[in-house]
Write a protein that holds these residues in place. Structure first.
Motif, PDB file in Angstrom:
ATOM      1  N   ILE A 260       0.820  -1.032   0.128  1.00  0.00           N
ATOM      2  CA  ILE A 260       0.096  -0.011  -0.093  1.00  0.00           C
ATOM      3  C   ILE A 260       0.897   1.431   0.021  1.00  0.00           C
ATOM      4  O   ILE A 260       1.644   1.423   0.860  1.00  0.00           O
TER       5      ILE A 260
ATOM      6  N   TYR B 177       0.734   5.288   0.317  1.00  0.00           N
ATOM      7  CA  TYR B 177      -0.073   6.193   0.925  1.00  0.00           C
ATOM      8  C   TYR B 177       0.573   7.561   1.146  1.00  0.00           C
ATOM      9  O   TYR B 177       2.023   7.694   1.044  1.00  0.00           O
TER      10      TYR B 177
ATOM     11  N   LEU C 259      -8.892  -1.837   3.949  1.00  0.00           N
ATOM     12  CA  LEU C 259      -8.965  -0.620   3.090  1.00  0.00           C
ATOM     13  C   LEU C 259      -9.963   0.440   3.355  1.00  0.00           C
ATOM     14  O   LEU C 259      -9.941   1.414   3.481  1.00  0.00           O
TER      15      LEU C 259
ATOM     16  N   TRP D 261      -9.088   1.791   6.736  1.00  0.00           N
ATOM     17  CA  TRP D 261      -7.803   2.978   6.338  1.00  0.00           C
ATOM     18  C   TRP D 261      -8.531   4.086   5.796  1.00  0.00           C
ATOM     19  O   TRP D 261      -8.373   5.385   6.557  1.00  0.00           O
TER      20      TRP D 261
ATOM     21  N   LEU E 286      -4.830   6.951   0.478  1.00  0.00           N
ATOM     22  CA  LEU E 286      -4.231   6.076  -0.269  1.00  0.00           C
ATOM     23  C   LEU E 286      -3.896   6.377  -1.480  1.00  0.00           C
ATOM     24  O   LEU E 286      -4.433   7.051  -2.262  1.00  0.00           O
TER      25      LEU E 286
ATOM     26  N   VAL F 236      -2.408   0.480  -4.259  1.00  0.00           N
ATOM     27  CA  VAL F 236      -2.561  -0.719  -3.526  1.00  0.00           C
ATOM     28  C   VAL F 236      -2.100  -1.704  -4.740  1.00  0.00           C
ATOM     29  O   VAL F 236      -2.708  -2.208  -5.847  1.00  0.00           O
TER      30      VAL F 236
END
Length: 89
Positions: A20, A22, A52, A55, A63, A66
């Motif tokens: 991931i 971010y 997710l 998140w 984000l 991914v």
């Protein structure tokens, strides 16, 4: 006692790894990497989607992307009953 992870593998779960990327909350031009690994069902990946969603809902770092890798560690053809005992001296 059989581990919960082994039971999940017998139920069709495979090891899923997500890389991931971010953005840092205070510096949006800086990207950080987070590696997530869990047993999940391909191709829909419900456990990853739940993570997710958590998140997006709870964490400040937006984000960027991914990348997902998935492998079923135990396949049905690899498990078979064994009749007999082999003794080595």
């Amino acid at each position: 006692m059989v581990s919960a992870d082994f039971i999940k593998q017998l139920e069709g779960y495979g090891l899923t790894t997500a890389t991931i990327l971010y953005r840092m909350p205070d510096h949006l031009h800086v990207l950080q990497t987070y590696i997530w690994q869990q047993y999940d069902l391909a191709p829909r990946f419900p456990v990853l989607h739940d993570f997710l969603a958590f998140w997006r809902r709870e964490l400040d770092g937006p984000l960027h992307s991914v990348t997902v890798a998935h492998s079923r560690l135990i396949r049905p053809a690899e498990i078979r009953n064994l009749n007999g005992v082999l003794t080595l001296h």
